[in-house]
Design an enzyme around this catalytic site. Structure first.
Site, short mmCIF file in Angstrom:
data_model
loop_
_atom_site.label_atom_id
_atom_site.label_comp_id
_atom_site.label_asym_id
_atom_site.label_seq_id
_atom_site.Cartn_x
_atom_site.Cartn_y
_atom_site.Cartn_z
N HIS A 194 -0.45 106.63 47.49
CA HIS A 194 0.88 107.14 47.80
C HIS A 194 1.59 107.52 46.51
O HIS A 194 1.86 106.67 45.67
CB HIS A 194 1.70 106.07 48.54
CG HIS A 194 1.13 105.71 49.87
ND1 HIS A 194 1.42 104.52 50.50
CD2 HIS A 194 0.30 106.38 50.71
CE1 HIS A 194 0.79 104.47 51.66
NE2 HIS A 194 0.11 105.59 51.81
N ASP B 60 -0.07 100.98 56.09
CA ASP B 60 -0.89 102.18 56.14
C ASP B 60 -2.33 101.83 55.80
O ASP B 60 -2.62 101.21 54.77
CB ASP B 60 -0.36 103.22 55.15
CG ASP B 60 -1.05 104.57 55.29
OD1 ASP B 60 -1.56 104.85 56.39
OD2 ASP B 60 -1.07 105.33 54.30
N SER C 61 -1.13 101.84 47.44
CA SER C 61 0.26 102.28 47.36
C SER C 61 0.91 101.62 46.14
O SER C 61 0.42 101.80 45.02
CB SER C 61 1.01 101.95 48.66
OG SER C 61 2.31 102.50 48.64
N THR C 62 1.95 100.83 46.34
CA THR C 62 2.68 100.24 45.22
C THR C 62 1.75 99.40 44.35
O THR C 62 1.09 98.48 44.83
CB THR C 62 3.83 99.36 45.73
OG1 THR C 62 4.60 100.11 46.67
CG2 THR C 62 4.71 98.90 44.60
N MET D 99 2.78 98.25 49.80
CA MET D 99 3.66 97.74 50.84
C MET D 99 3.38 98.47 52.15
O MET D 99 2.83 99.57 52.18
CB MET D 99 5.12 97.92 50.43
CG MET D 99 5.57 99.34 50.20
SD MET D 99 7.26 99.42 49.57
CE MET D 99 7.43 101.19 49.31
#
Length: 348
Positions: free
Chosen positions: A196, A292, A170-171, A289
């Protein structure tokens, strides 16, 4: 201490709306109509987070972002339009070090910002906790070598599939995935990825990686085979699953509700790999973050897969890996530069 946010956007509507949205949750907000004025304000007060438009007068957001990340890195959330050249430019921004993208439409902007207030606040709060590091521009040598593009055009289909690799990020994941995939040799095992990212970015993200890697990288389509020398990236706003047919592995692109607030979800990918590949799978969870993929990592490990988490020191946000580690689903915790070699060792 309240989070100090600097909003840089040439739209007065956006500046006003962002000030109201962030201000009512206790953040301290300053605004600037362009990067030149922003730099002047930053000399007086260093922000904790920058909320940045990309297409602006006097200096574009990408140039400003590179300047910030190369001199005094500050977490940056890019707020970009969906249409036109902004799509590819925003992807450049992620590669330059922006920690998040919030897509905004060209029309109905004020209403969209109010409707997306929760997401904007969440993105800014997460960015304030991110560790960002400046970096020099990436070398362009991979574009010049034949190996960077030839394997993608001359894919060799193996008779059998021994291992599949599934990755969730993600991030900060765009840069982590680039580093990982550039280390993959032409005969690397098939790789399925959930990153993401808004749906307007994933095809271009895959295209850019394909240009700098020795393996083929593409946005996944249903019935794509997971074969040696290929990485498939989940299209934005769709789940990605692994399916086995005989000795071969395929992927499916599915609709469905968000899982762990995300679509695509790492959980869905990891569970499908645990069920379809079991001990023939390798799971990797990278910077991001939230949580998930944390449960899916445990399912992979319980199914006999080897699981790897990126360590805290090399994560932009040590959220997803931390949660997976705490659930007991991780076999190895490694810094980003060592993950590729570890995957190749397990799958070799």
């Amino acid at each position: 201490m309240p989070i100090n946010v600097l909003v840089i956007d040439d739209s007065a509507v956006v500046r006003t709306a962002m000030s109201q949205i962030l201000g009512r949750v206790g953040m301290y907000v300053q605004t600037a109509p362009d990067p030149i004025i922003a730099l002047q304000k930053m000399q007086k007060s260093r922000p904790d987070v920058i909320l940045l438009d990309i297409e602006m007068p006097r200096m574009d957001g990408l140039t400003f972002l590179h300047r910030v990340m190369s001199t005094d890195p500050i977490p940056v959330v890019v707020c970009s339009g969906l249409a036109g050249p902004g799509t590819e430019v925003a992807l450049h921004a992620l590669e330059e070090g922006a920690v998040e993208i919030v897509s905004k439409p060209r029309l109905g902007l004020k209403g969209f910002l109010e409707d997306s207030a929760t997401r904007i606040v969440h993105a800014v709060r997460a960015a304030s906790q991110a560790r960002v590091r400046g970096r020099p521009r990436l070398p362009i040598q991979p574009r010049l070598g034949a190996d960077a593009v030839l394997p993608a055009k001359k894919l060799v289909i193996r008779d059998t599939t021994h291992k599949v690799v599934v990755i969730g990020a993600s991030t900060g994941g765009t840069e982590a995935l680039r580093e990982f995939l550039q280390a993959m040799p032409p005969d690397a095992p098939g790789i399925a990825i959930v990153q993401h990212m808004p749906e307007v970015f994933t095809a271009q993200f895959a295209k850019r990686l394909n240009e700098v890697c020795r393996i083929e990288v593409k946005e996944a389509e249903s019935n794509d085979r997971l074969v040696s020398g290929r990485a498939l990236i989940a299209p934005g706003n769709h789940h990605l699953t692994v399916r086995r047919s005989g000795a071969l592995y395929f992927v499916d692109v599915l609709d469905g509700p968000p899982v762990k607030l995300h679509r695509p979800s790492v959980e869905v990918l990891f569970r499908s790999a645990a069920q379809a590949a079991g001990k023939n799978a390798v799971g990797v969870i990278m910077t991001g973050m939230g949580d998930d993929g944390a449960d899916g990592m445990l399912e992979l490990k319980q199914a006999g897969a080897h699981t790897i988490a990126q360590d805290e020191s090399t994560c932009v946000v040590f959220g997803m890996p931390k949660e997976a580690i705490e659930r007991g689903g991780v076999d190895e915790i490694l810094p980003l530069p060592r993950i590729a070699a570890a995957v190749l060792k397990v799958t070799g």
